[in-house]
Scaffold this motif. Sequence first.
Motif, PDB file in Angstrom:
ATOM      1  N   THR A  40      16.842   9.311 -27.414  1.00  0.00           N
ATOM      2  CA  THR A  40      18.281   9.084 -27.312  1.00  0.00           C
ATOM      3  C   THR A  40      18.655   7.938 -28.253  1.00  0.00           C
ATOM      4  OG1 THR A  40      18.093   7.419 -25.577  1.00  0.00           O
ATOM      5  CG2 THR A  40      18.234   9.750 -24.864  1.00  0.00           C
ATOM      6  N   PRO A  41      19.946   7.811 -28.581  1.00  0.00           N
ATOM      7  CA  PRO A  41      20.352   6.670 -29.407  1.00  0.00           C
ATOM      8  C   PRO A  41      19.963   5.323 -28.780  1.00  0.00           C
ATOM      9  CG  PRO A  41      22.104   8.301 -29.356  1.00  0.00           C
ATOM     10  CD  PRO A  41      21.050   8.754 -28.365  1.00  0.00           C
ATOM     11  N   GLU A  42      20.023   5.237 -27.449  1.00  0.00           N
ATOM     12  CA  GLU A  42      19.627   4.000 -26.772  1.00  0.00           C
ATOM     13  C   GLU A  42      18.133   3.728 -26.961  1.00  0.00           C
ATOM     14  OE1 GLU A  42      21.328   6.530 -25.206  1.00  0.00           O
ATOM     15  OE2 GLU A  42      23.299   5.583 -25.262  1.00  0.00           O
ATOM     16  N   GLN A  43      17.336   4.785 -26.880  1.00  0.00           N
ATOM     17  CA  GLN A  43      15.898   4.618 -27.092  1.00  0.00           C
ATOM     18  C   GLN A  43      15.604   4.211 -28.531  1.00  0.00           C
ATOM     19  OE1 GLN A  43      14.836   8.571 -25.593  1.00  0.00           O
ATOM     20  NE2 GLN A  43      13.463   7.588 -24.104  1.00  0.00           N
ATOM     21  N   TRP A  87      13.623   0.988 -29.679  1.00  0.00           N
ATOM     22  CA  TRP A  87      12.466   1.141 -30.551  1.00  0.00           C
ATOM     23  C   TRP A  87      12.602   0.270 -31.791  1.00  0.00           C
ATOM     24  CZ3 TRP A  87      11.284   6.142 -33.726  1.00  0.00           C
ATOM     25  CH2 TRP A  87      10.024   6.026 -34.303  1.00  0.00           C
ATOM     26  N   GLU A  88      13.811   0.263 -32.367  1.00  0.00           N
ATOM     27  CA  GLU A  88      14.042  -0.570 -33.546  1.00  0.00           C
ATOM     28  C   GLU A  88      13.804  -2.043 -33.228  1.00  0.00           C
ATOM     29  OE1 GLU A  88      17.983   0.608 -34.625  1.00  0.00           O
ATOM     30  OE2 GLU A  88      17.265   2.344 -35.753  1.00  0.00           O
ATOM     31  N   ALA A  89      14.201  -2.464 -32.032  1.00  0.00           N
ATOM     32  CA  ALA A  89      13.954  -3.851 -31.620  1.00  0.00           C
ATOM     33  C   ALA A  89      12.455  -4.109 -31.497  1.00  0.00           C
ATOM     34  CB  ALA A  89      14.671  -4.149 -30.305  1.00  0.00           C
ATOM     35  N   LEU A  90      11.722  -3.130 -30.945  1.00  0.00           N
ATOM     36  CA  LEU A  90      10.266  -3.271 -30.831  1.00  0.00           C
ATOM     37  C   LEU A  90       9.619  -3.354 -32.210  1.00  0.00           C
ATOM     38  CD1 LEU A  90       9.596  -0.656 -28.001  1.00  0.00           C
ATOM     39  CD2 LEU A  90       9.240  -3.137 -27.819  1.00  0.00           C
ATOM     40  N   LEU A  91      10.073  -2.508 -33.128  1.00  0.00           N
ATOM     41  CA  LEU A  91       9.534  -2.525 -34.490  1.00  0.00           C
ATOM     42  C   LEU A  91       9.825  -3.856 -35.184  1.00  0.00           C
ATOM     43  CD1 LEU A  91      10.365   1.055 -35.788  1.00  0.00           C
ATOM     44  CD2 LEU A  91       8.104   0.001 -35.707  1.00  0.00           C
TER      45      LEU A  91
END
Length: 140
Positions: free
Chosen positions: A34-37, A41-45
């Motif tokens: 989802t866009p939220e995921q 994920w981008e924050a994790l990266l």
Amino acid sequence: MALLFLAFPVAAQESEELPFPQAREAVARFLQLTPEQVTQWEALLTTLRETVAPLEEQLRGLEGQLAELLKQENPDAAAVGALVIQIKGVREAIAQAHRQYVNGFEAMLTSEQTAKLRFIRQAERVMPLIPAFRAVQLVR
């Protein structure tokens, strides 16, 4: 672990700075994130990149010091040992950052998405066997 660097078309400007945009997009589509995921994920990266980059730089420096030390005719064994221990510690810190990244990624997935990720991981383990199966004409 390192497979998970992939993108999503609606990603923000910040995500364009993240590595491997086509790979990120393929993963996002395959897992149907989802866009939220994708945002999570981008924050994790970003966290992974910001954590690992200075550690990798430190590692290169330590390995360079060790190489220079080992070029000496009689390197100081204590200095060599100390550098080897420091290098091991930095490598462990990098591995821990990757584990945290993967754990964070897995934690945001639904059960269906987790099953798809598990499938990819299983496929990765058998990939080296595929040429052998092709060679004996058991797969095309």
